[in-house]
Design an enzyme around this catalytic site. Structure first.
Site, PDB file in Angstrom:
ATOM      1  N   CYS A 150       5.675 -14.853  12.714  1.00 12.64           N
ATOM      2  CA  CYS A 150       5.034 -16.075  13.211  1.00 12.64           C
ATOM      3  C   CYS A 150       6.069 -17.081  13.736  1.00 12.64           C
ATOM      4  CB  CYS A 150       4.150 -16.695  12.140  1.00 12.64           C
ATOM      5  SG  CYS A 150       4.853 -16.657  10.476  1.00 12.64           S
TER       6      CYS A 150
HETATM    7  N1  NDP Z   1       0.311 -14.761   6.740  1.00  8.35           N
HETATM    8  C1  NDP Z   1       0.900 -14.938   7.925  1.00  8.35           C
HETATM    9  O1  NDP Z   1       0.803 -16.024   8.527  1.00  8.35           O
HETATM   10  C2  NDP Z   1       1.681 -13.828   8.543  1.00  8.35           C
HETATM   11  C3  NDP Z   1       1.877 -12.623   7.913  1.00  8.35           C
HETATM   12  N2  NDP Z   1       2.600 -11.639   8.508  1.00  8.35           N
HETATM   13  C4  NDP Z   1       2.852 -10.364   7.843  1.00  8.35           C
HETATM   14  O2  NDP Z   1       1.633  -9.651   7.723  1.00  8.35           O
HETATM   15  C5  NDP Z   1       1.638  -8.869   6.529  1.00  8.35           C
HETATM   16  C6  NDP Z   1       0.427  -9.233   5.678  1.00  8.35           C
HETATM   17  O3  NDP Z   1       0.515 -10.620   5.356  1.00  8.35           O
HETATM   18  P1  NDP Z   1      -0.657 -11.429   4.624  1.00  8.35           P
HETATM   19  O4  NDP Z   1      -1.959 -10.928   5.059  1.00  8.35           O
HETATM   20  O5  NDP Z   1      -0.324 -12.871   4.789  1.00  8.35           O
HETATM   21  O6  NDP Z   1      -0.385 -11.012   3.101  1.00  8.35           O
HETATM   22  P2  NDP Z   1      -1.347 -11.090   1.844  1.00  8.35           P
HETATM   23  O7  NDP Z   1      -0.431 -11.209   0.682  1.00  8.35           O
HETATM   24  O8  NDP Z   1      -2.389 -12.124   2.024  1.00  8.35           O
HETATM   25  O9  NDP Z   1      -2.029  -9.646   1.832  1.00  8.35           O
HETATM   26  C7  NDP Z   1      -1.289  -8.479   1.629  1.00  8.35           C
HETATM   27  C8  NDP Z   1      -2.196  -7.254   1.626  1.00  8.35           C
HETATM   28  O10 NDP Z   1      -1.395  -6.115   1.284  1.00  8.35           O
HETATM   29  C9  NDP Z   1      -1.909  -5.512   0.083  1.00  8.35           C
HETATM   30  N3  NDP Z   1      -0.790  -5.051  -0.725  1.00  8.35           N
HETATM   31  C10 NDP Z   1       0.131  -5.808  -1.379  1.00  8.35           C
HETATM   32  N4  NDP Z   1       1.038  -5.028  -1.990  1.00  8.35           N
HETATM   33  C11 NDP Z   1       0.677  -3.744  -1.732  1.00  8.35           C
HETATM   34  C12 NDP Z   1       1.194  -2.471  -2.101  1.00  8.35           C
HETATM   35  N5  NDP Z   1       2.285  -2.372  -2.845  1.00  8.35           N
HETATM   36  N6  NDP Z   1       0.557  -1.364  -1.653  1.00  8.35           N
HETATM   37  C13 NDP Z   1      -0.556  -1.460  -0.890  1.00  8.35           C
HETATM   38  N7  NDP Z   1      -1.107  -2.644  -0.520  1.00  8.35           N
HETATM   39  C14 NDP Z   1      -0.490  -3.763  -0.936  1.00  8.35           C
HETATM   40  C15 NDP Z   1      -2.691  -6.609  -0.614  1.00  8.35           C
HETATM   41  O11 NDP Z   1      -3.635  -6.001  -1.478  1.00  8.35           O
HETATM   42  P3  NDP Z   1      -4.108  -6.734  -2.832  1.00  8.35           P
HETATM   43  O12 NDP Z   1      -5.120  -7.756  -2.410  1.00  8.35           O
HETATM   44  O13 NDP Z   1      -4.691  -5.608  -3.612  1.00  8.35           O
HETATM   45  O14 NDP Z   1      -2.894  -7.355  -3.451  1.00  8.35           O
HETATM   46  C16 NDP Z   1      -3.318  -7.324   0.593  1.00  8.35           C
HETATM   47  O15 NDP Z   1      -4.409  -6.574   1.087  1.00  8.35           O
HETATM   48  C17 NDP Z   1       2.972  -9.166   5.832  1.00  8.35           C
HETATM   49  O16 NDP Z   1       3.916  -8.192   6.180  1.00  8.35           O
HETATM   50  C18 NDP Z   1       3.336 -10.527   6.412  1.00  8.35           C
HETATM   51  O17 NDP Z   1       4.703 -10.770   6.320  1.00  8.35           O
HETATM   52  C19 NDP Z   1       3.118 -11.795   9.769  1.00  8.35           C
HETATM   53  C20 NDP Z   1       2.946 -12.954  10.453  1.00  8.35           C
HETATM   54  C21 NDP Z   1       2.235 -14.088   9.883  1.00  8.35           C
HETATM   55  C1  X2W Z   2       4.975 -20.354   4.784  1.00  5.73           C
HETATM   56  C2  X2W Z   2       5.704 -19.080   4.478  1.00  5.73           C
HETATM   57  O1  X2W Z   2       6.127 -18.853   3.358  1.00  5.73           O
HETATM   58  N1  X2W Z   2       5.849 -18.217   5.469  1.00  5.73           N
HETATM   59  C3  X2W Z   2       6.452 -16.949   5.315  1.00  5.73           C
HETATM   60  C4  X2W Z   2       6.451 -16.302   6.658  1.00  5.73           C
HETATM   61  C5  X2W Z   2       7.034 -14.932   6.586  1.00  5.73           C
HETATM   62  C6  X2W Z   2       6.113 -13.872   7.067  1.00  5.73           C
HETATM   63  O2  X2W Z   2       4.992 -14.040   7.431  1.00  5.73           O
HETATM   64  O3  X2W Z   2       6.646 -12.686   7.040  1.00  5.73           O
HETATM   65  P1  X2W Z   2       6.900 -11.729   8.265  1.00  5.73           P
HETATM   66  O4  X2W Z   2       6.430 -12.441   9.497  1.00  5.73           O
HETATM   67  O5  X2W Z   2       8.358 -11.502   8.257  1.00  5.73           O
HETATM   68  O6  X2W Z   2       6.153 -10.466   8.047  1.00  5.73           O
HETATM   69  C7  X2W Z   2       7.903 -17.087   4.812  1.00  5.73           C
HETATM   70  O7  X2W Z   2       8.569 -18.021   5.192  1.00  5.73           O
HETATM   71  O8  X2W Z   2       8.369 -16.180   4.099  1.00  5.73           O
END
Ligand code: NDP
Ligand code: X2W
EC number: 1.2.1.38
Length: 340
Positions: A150
């Site tokens: 992001c």
């Molecule tokens: N949030 C954001 O703004 C952004 C996120 N991302 C990336 O997107 C990805 C997902 O992020 P986000 O949705 O925020 O994360 P969340 O923590 O909200 O969700 C993670 C998901 O992965 C599952 N999970 C966690 N650990 C495991 C495991 N060991 N094996 C299988 N499934 C697992 C969780 O399941 P359960 O509910 O069972 O724990 C949940 O469904 C990450 O790599 C993040 O860095 C990228 C850009 C922006």
């Molecule tokens: C607010 C906040 O904690 N943001 C996360 C954003 C990282 C993330 O989303 O991870 P990837 O895009 O690398 O998958 C952080 O700074 O770690």
């Protein structure tokens, strides 16, 4: 219809993907997956708002995805999907990975910053970094798509026109960036709201945030020479939204209006970047719940710096929306399908 699966459906970006894909005119959702060890559950028990979709969440099963899907979105933490990515790519399923696992071209850099072994290194070369405003032709060909982080999305889009027009000196670039708390994932967000809301603080400053190698990699690709940045991420007390303020030295004596013209020309025909007119600055409320990146620009005549304000919704253009935009391009659809 493109048959798609979402893995990591219980997370923030998984939910956002479902929100977008369930209304996408060219998509049929054929699988929603949670963790391998969990049981099959009705989607409505977790997300009552999606009751009408009448779908189930199943334990992760790569064979099922291979049989039922043309594309899969991996919305998982980094390093969790190393085993299934090769299986899915080899089976001809297009993989769109929202994690950082395939974003960095050098696996040693990944291992250093993410502190895990990369066990699918040979797939890094096969992956395409999915910032389609800058590399749409490569995205069209991608079998494995590394969806950008992001913060790097705001920064690369914010700086690309200035770098490509050679109007800035990238020595000493400073990025002051604020994220809504959902950027940290669902569990951390719950903890934040329980323990510290409405706090506002900086974190992982002075070259320690794991997005730094990704930001520097992409700015280096754009400029053709090594770039080092000072990056100060901050968490602001809102659920979603991201604003990066970028400070960079100008090489030429240009006005804000002239630079805005260059930016508008650069992003002509790009439906998800909007360069604002002179005198206007973007606010996160204008980008939240959209796939837009909004860019505002101002020259500080006193210091000779260009100040770039780049704003997105971290969960949409910063993650799930950009992932669907990339899917559209990979399957030859209009990139706005399901997103406008
Ligand atoms: N949030 C954001 O703004 C952004 C996120 N991302 C990336 O997107 C990805 C997902 O992020 P986000 O949705 O925020 O994360 P969340 O923590 O909200 O969700 C993670 C998901 O992965 C599952 N999970 C966690 N650990 C495991 C495991 N060991 N094996 C299988 N499934 C697992 C969780 O399941 P359960 O509910 O069972 O724990 C949940 O469904 C990450 O790599 C993040 O860095 C990228 C850009 C922006
Ligand atoms: C607010 C906040 O904690 N943001 C996360 C954003 C990282 C993330 O989303 O991870 P990837 O895009 O690398 O998958 C952080 O700074 O770690």
């Amino acid at each position: 219809m493109i048959r798609v699966a979402i893995v990591g459906i219980t997370g923030y970006t998984g939910e956002e993907l479902l929100k977008i894909l369930s209304k996408h005119p060219d998509v049929k959702i054929t699988g929603l997956y949670g963790r391998a060890a969990s049981e099959t559950r009705d989607l409505k028990n977790i997300y009552p708002q999606f009751e009408k979709l009448n779908l189930k969440i199943e334990p992760l099963d790569a064979n099922k995805i291979k049989e039922n899907c043309d594309a899969v979105f991996l919305a998982l933490p980094h390093a969790v999907a190393f085993e299934i990515v090769p299986q899915l790519v080899n089976a001809g399923v297009k993989v769109i990975d929202l994690s950082a696992d395939f974003r960095l071209t050098n696996p040693e850099v990944y291992e250093k910053w993410y502190k895990v072994n990369h066990t699918a290194k040979e797939y890094i070369e096969k992956s395409v970094y999915g910032l389609s405003e800058l590399n749409e032709e490569s995205v069209k060909q991608a079998a494995l798509l590394a969806n950008p982080g992001c913060y790097p999305t705001t920064i690369a889009l914010g700086l690309a026109p200035a770098i490509k027009n050679n109007i800035v000196d990238l020595k000493g670039v400073i990025i002051d960036a604020k994220s809504g708390i959902s950027g940290a994932g669902r569990k951390s967000t719950q903890e934040y709201f329980q323990n510290e809301h409405p706090n506002f603080r900086a974190y992982k400053i002075a070259g320690t945030h794991r997005h730094i190698p990704e930001i520097e990699q992409e700015l280096t690709v754009l400029s053709g020479s090594d770039v080092t940045v000072t990056f100060t991420p901050q968490i602001m007390p809102v659920e979603r939204g991201m604003l990066s303020a970028i400070y960079v030295n100008l090489k030429k004596d240009l006005s804000s209006a002239q630079i805005i013209e260059l930016y508008k020309e650069f992003y002509k025909g790009k439906p998800f970047v909007n360069v604002l007119d002179d005198g206007l600055l973007p606010a996160i409320k204008d980008a939240v719940n959209t796939n837009m990146c909004l860019i505002g620009l101002k020259v500080d005549k006193r210091t000779g710096k260009l100040i770039i304000i780049s704003v997105i919704d971290n969960l949409v253009k910063g993650a799930s929306g950009q992932a669907v935009q990339n899917m559209n391009i990979m399957f030859g659809l209009n990139q706005t399908a399901g997103l406008k």
